[in-house]
Design an enzyme around this catalytic site. Structure first.
Site, PDB file in Angstrom:
ATOM      1  CG  ASN A  10      -2.280   0.621   0.898  1.00 59.94           C
ATOM      2  OD1 ASN A  10      -2.324   1.696   0.318  1.00 59.94           O
ATOM      3  ND2 ASN A  10      -3.358  -0.026   1.293  1.00 59.94           N
ATOM      4  CG  HIS A  33      23.638   4.143  11.167  1.00 62.07           C
ATOM      5  ND1 HIS A  33      24.347   4.620  10.098  1.00 62.07           N
ATOM      6  CD2 HIS A  33      22.327   4.299  10.850  1.00 62.07           C
ATOM      7  CE1 HIS A  33      23.493   5.064   9.180  1.00 62.07           C
ATOM      8  NE2 HIS A  33      22.270   4.873   9.619  1.00 62.07           N
ATOM      9  N   GLY A  41      -0.597  -1.441   9.160  1.00 58.11           N
ATOM     10  CA  GLY A  41      -0.158  -0.076   8.888  1.00 58.11           C
ATOM     11  C   GLY A  41       0.900   0.427   9.848  1.00 58.11           C
ATOM     12  CE  LYS A  77       7.846  -8.064  24.929  1.00 57.42           C
ATOM     13  NZ  LYS A  77       9.156  -8.063  24.524  1.00 57.42           N
ATOM     14  NE  ARG A 119      -5.624 -14.141  18.308  1.00 55.87           N
ATOM     15  CZ  ARG A 119      -6.455 -14.645  17.393  1.00 55.87           C
ATOM     16  NH1 ARG A 119      -6.712 -15.932  17.369  1.00 55.87           N
ATOM     17  NH2 ARG A 119      -7.051 -13.865  16.532  1.00 55.87           N
TER      18      ARG A 119
END
Length: 183
Positions: free
Chosen positions: A83, A113, A140, A178, A181
């Site tokens: 998108n 870096h 998004g 993280k 589920r």
């Protein structure tokens, strides 16, 4: 070893090397040209990207505005959708499987870096590859950092920052992302 070879190998490299500077300039010019192809000319847009990327499937769609550093380090599978307003810093390889959908304003950043200030002042960088499996939805505003692998059948929730590998069949969210589920 050239600076380009060092970059691709994940070794510290000088991004101001003339070959790398020319490569980034070429990619920016190509992205600008791509943005001028009308959205309704989907076949022409897909063919243009096929000329930039190292490998693609037949079915792909990348919305404006898309930016990359080189293009030649990007491989995408079949049925690939990106998108608006996404950035791929492909100093190392970025690989996507089949059926990958990427929401607006996402970033895939292979470049990094050094922690040492003296090396940063010299402009030294490093790059680590990013791998994304098949059947993945990236929400998004997600940012994927250097060296991350995302497995198959994964959803990354919007706004997440992915700094560690995400196993297959997972829903991951947050900063840092993280697994919340299994899918």
């Amino acid at each position: 070893m050239t600076e380009q070879e060092k970059m691709i190998a994940g070794e510290p490299y000088d991004p101001q090397d003339e070959t790398l500077v020319r490569g980034r300039a070429w990619a920016k010019m190509m992205c600008e040209e791509y943005h001028c192809i009308p959205a309704e000319e989907k076949e022409a847009r897909a063919e243009f990207i096929k000329g930039m990327f190292a490998k693609t499937g037949e079915c792909l769609n990348i919305e404006n505005h898309f930016w990359c550093d080189y293009g030649y380090n990007i491989e995408v599978g079949e049925n690939f959708y990106v998108n608006h307003d996404c950035v791929f810093l492909d100093c190392a390889k970025i690989t996507f499987g089949d059926n990958v959908f990427i929401a607006p304003q996402c970033g895939f950043y292979t470049a990094g870096h050094p922690l040492e200030a003296d090396l940063r002042r010299k402009g030294i960088e490093y790059a680590k590859p990013i791998t994304v499996g098949s059947d993945v939805w990236i929400g998004g505003g997600v940012k994927v950092m250097p060296g991350v692998t995302i497995g198959d059948n994964v959803v990354i929730g919007g706004g997440s920052v992915v700094v560690n590998d995400i196993p297959s069949n997972s829903l991951a969210v947050g900063n840092p992302a993280k697994v919340v589920r299994k899918l």
